[in-house]
Scaffold this motif. Sequence first.
Motif, mmCIF file in Angstrom:
data_model
loop_
_atom_site.group_PDB
_atom_site.id
_atom_site.type_symbol
_atom_site.label_atom_id
_atom_site.label_comp_id
_atom_site.label_asym_id
_atom_site.label_seq_id
_atom_site.Cartn_x
_atom_site.Cartn_y
_atom_site.Cartn_z
ATOM 1 N N GLY A 57 0.782 -1.582 0.062
ATOM 2 C CA GLY A 57 0.574 -0.114 0.392
ATOM 3 C C GLY A 57 1.006 1.479 -0.143
ATOM 4 O O GLY A 57 1.843 1.193 -0.079
ATOM 5 N N ILE A 58 0.131 2.123 0.152
ATOM 6 C CA ILE A 58 0.841 4.078 -0.256
ATOM 7 C C ILE A 58 0.028 4.337 1.071
ATOM 8 O O ILE A 58 -1.205 4.733 1.661
ATOM 9 C CB ILE A 58 1.131 4.073 -1.338
ATOM 10 N N ASP A 59 0.755 5.421 1.734
ATOM 11 C CA ASP A 59 -0.266 7.360 2.359
ATOM 12 C C ASP A 59 -0.041 8.464 1.491
ATOM 13 O O ASP A 59 1.362 8.311 0.879
ATOM 14 C CB ASP A 59 0.093 6.360 3.298
ATOM 15 N N VAL A 60 -0.670 8.880 1.922
ATOM 16 C CA VAL A 60 -0.388 9.943 0.462
ATOM 17 C C VAL A 60 -1.551 11.277 1.027
ATOM 18 O O VAL A 60 -1.996 10.943 2.398
ATOM 19 C CB VAL A 60 -1.142 9.656 -0.766
ATOM 20 N N SER A 61 -1.390 12.478 0.677
ATOM 21 C CA SER A 61 -1.482 13.714 1.194
ATOM 22 C C SER A 61 -1.194 14.837 0.456
ATOM 23 O O SER A 61 -1.642 14.147 -0.682
ATOM 24 C CB SER A 61 -0.745 14.401 2.559
ATOM 25 N N TYR A 62 -1.751 16.080 0.510
ATOM 26 C CA TYR A 62 -1.416 17.303 0.193
ATOM 27 C C TYR A 62 -0.012 17.116 -1.274
ATOM 28 O O TYR A 62 -0.124 17.679 -2.609
ATOM 29 C CB TYR A 62 -1.456 18.611 0.049
ATOM 30 N N ALA A 63 0.784 16.380 -0.788
ATOM 31 C CA ALA A 63 2.407 17.217 -1.009
ATOM 32 C C ALA A 63 2.487 15.996 -2.313
ATOM 33 O O ALA A 63 3.033 15.901 -3.192
ATOM 34 C CB ALA A 63 3.643 15.660 0.067
ATOM 35 N N GLN A 64 1.566 14.866 -2.565
ATOM 36 C CA GLN A 64 1.729 13.657 -4.216
ATOM 37 C C GLN A 64 0.899 14.718 -4.388
ATOM 38 O O GLN A 64 0.555 14.286 -6.476
ATOM 39 C CB GLN A 64 0.869 12.443 -3.796
ATOM 40 N N GLY A 65 0.004 15.515 -5.113
ATOM 41 C CA GLY A 65 -0.909 16.373 -5.648
ATOM 42 C C GLY A 65 -1.847 15.429 -5.989
ATOM 43 O O GLY A 65 -2.499 15.381 -5.479
ATOM 44 N N VAL A 66 -2.015 15.460 -7.503
ATOM 45 C CA VAL A 66 -3.183 15.234 -8.670
ATOM 46 C C VAL A 66 -2.588 13.763 -8.355
ATOM 47 O O VAL A 66 -2.025 13.791 -9.150
ATOM 48 C CB VAL A 66 -3.878 15.517 -9.203
ATOM 49 N N ILE A 67 -3.484 12.634 -8.368
ATOM 50 C CA ILE A 67 -2.928 11.117 -8.293
ATOM 51 C C ILE A 67 -4.192 10.760 -9.543
ATOM 52 O O ILE A 67 -5.175 10.763 -9.492
ATOM 53 C CB ILE A 67 -3.817 10.910 -6.977
ATOM 54 N N ASP A 68 -3.408 9.675 -9.998
ATOM 55 C CA ASP A 68 -4.661 9.234 -11.091
ATOM 56 C C ASP A 68 -4.245 7.749 -10.204
ATOM 57 O O ASP A 68 -3.463 6.722 -10.565
ATOM 58 C CB ASP A 68 -3.749 8.598 -12.794
ATOM 59 N N TRP A 69 -5.866 7.665 -9.897
ATOM 60 C CA TRP A 69 -6.415 6.036 -8.673
ATOM 61 C C TRP A 69 -6.310 5.446 -10.473
ATOM 62 O O TRP A 69 -6.188 3.596 -9.344
ATOM 63 C CB TRP A 69 -7.026 7.077 -7.866
ATOM 64 N N LYS A 70 -6.125 5.163 -10.978
ATOM 65 C CA LYS A 70 -7.153 4.152 -11.695
ATOM 66 C C LYS A 70 -5.113 3.334 -11.881
ATOM 67 O O LYS A 70 -4.822 2.081 -12.024
ATOM 68 C CB LYS A 70 -7.369 3.942 -13.610
ATOM 69 N N LYS A 71 -4.211 3.978 -11.987
ATOM 70 C CA LYS A 71 -3.313 3.926 -12.576
ATOM 71 C C LYS A 71 -2.836 3.393 -11.772
ATOM 72 O O LYS A 71 -1.762 2.224 -11.246
ATOM 73 C CB LYS A 71 -2.176 4.581 -13.013
ATOM 74 N N VAL A 72 -3.107 3.641 -9.950
ATOM 75 C CA VAL A 72 -2.495 3.225 -9.185
ATOM 76 C C VAL A 72 -2.474 1.923 -8.638
ATOM 77 O O VAL A 72 -2.202 1.125 -8.469
ATOM 78 C CB VAL A 72 -2.655 4.350 -7.612
ATOM 79 N N LYS A 73 -4.090 1.695 -9.038
ATOM 80 C CA LYS A 73 -4.620 1.027 -8.644
ATOM 81 C C LYS A 73 -4.022 -0.529 -9.484
ATOM 82 O O LYS A 73 -3.949 -2.184 -8.991
ATOM 83 C CB LYS A 73 -5.878 1.031 -8.865
ATOM 84 N N ALA A 74 -4.289 -0.150 -10.738
ATOM 85 C CA ALA A 74 -3.268 -1.529 -12.119
ATOM 86 C C ALA A 74 -1.648 -1.423 -11.617
ATOM 87 O O ALA A 74 -1.349 -2.799 -12.092
ATOM 88 C CB ALA A 74 -3.662 -0.321 -12.908
ATOM 89 N N SER A 75 -0.901 -0.493 -11.032
ATOM 90 C CA SER A 75 0.587 -0.943 -10.759
ATOM 91 C C SER A 75 0.641 -2.176 -9.464
ATOM 92 O O SER A 75 1.822 -2.279 -9.487
ATOM 93 C CB SER A 75 1.048 0.188 -10.596
ATOM 94 N N GLY A 76 -0.770 -2.305 -8.586
ATOM 95 C CA GLY A 76 -0.777 -3.499 -7.671
ATOM 96 C C GLY A 76 -0.817 -3.056 -6.384
ATOM 97 O O GLY A 76 -0.399 -3.871 -5.576
ATOM 98 N N ILE A 77 -1.311 -1.677 -6.026
ATOM 99 C CA ILE A 77 -1.341 -1.053 -4.815
ATOM 100 C C ILE A 77 -2.757 -1.492 -4.904
ATOM 101 O O ILE A 77 -3.322 -1.937 -5.017
ATOM 102 C CB ILE A 77 -1.196 0.678 -4.836
#
Length: 252
Positions: free
Chosen positions: A5-25
Amino acid sequence: MEVKGIDVSYAQGVIDWKKVKASGIGFAIIRACFGWDNDKQIDRYFKQNVAGAQAAGVPFGLYHYSYATTPEEAVKEAKFFLRVIAGLKPTYPVVFDLEDPSQQKLGKANLTAIAKAFLSTVQEAGYYAMLYTNLDWIRNRLDMSQLSSYDIWLAQWSSKPSYTGHFGMWQYTSSGSVSGIGTRVDMDIAYQDYSGIIKGAGLNGWKAEEEPPIVGPTVDEKYEILSKEYDKLAEKYERLKKELGGVLERYL
């Protein structure tokens, strides 16, 4: 089990969550807010990150970053956090992030009381409460014997954790790279089936799964069932009596 998994905040900016999911997270812990004063202390990407994770099917938990210096302030933080996350149903823990340098010299007794005040407030509200902190704080700044009833998210950036106490999640680096995120990102491993635990216990806004009631037949239905069984047995008796009669006639 191990879930990446990952943990995120404003520091990561705009996230493409579909790509995050596809990457195995397999999950994300999203910052909701910090402090307790006002809505300006809600993470500015909080709603966007939650919506993106939900749309992509990434299970998520939520965390609050603390600046509390007393147990009373920790309760204020907890109540603010609960207001911010109201209506959401995370399937991963809701987390108290206790690590700020401004708190380091508050003393073990006070820091432990701060953690207990926040975690107990959140837990009593029906959430799966977890403490995030680092190895130094665990060893030197907190009385872990007083926090043993709470799950721990260990921050130790190394190839393997050296902490020998129990922890359900491990943050192993702050320099991860994940498709869909344009900055470095914290990487984590979860060792428990949090979705199953949380849903099964009816926490974080979920209702505990109830077994359907066992409904037996009514009196009339029982009578009908027994009548049919009686008729079958009667037919069988008559058939056996005839067969036995034929056998006896041959030998008499």
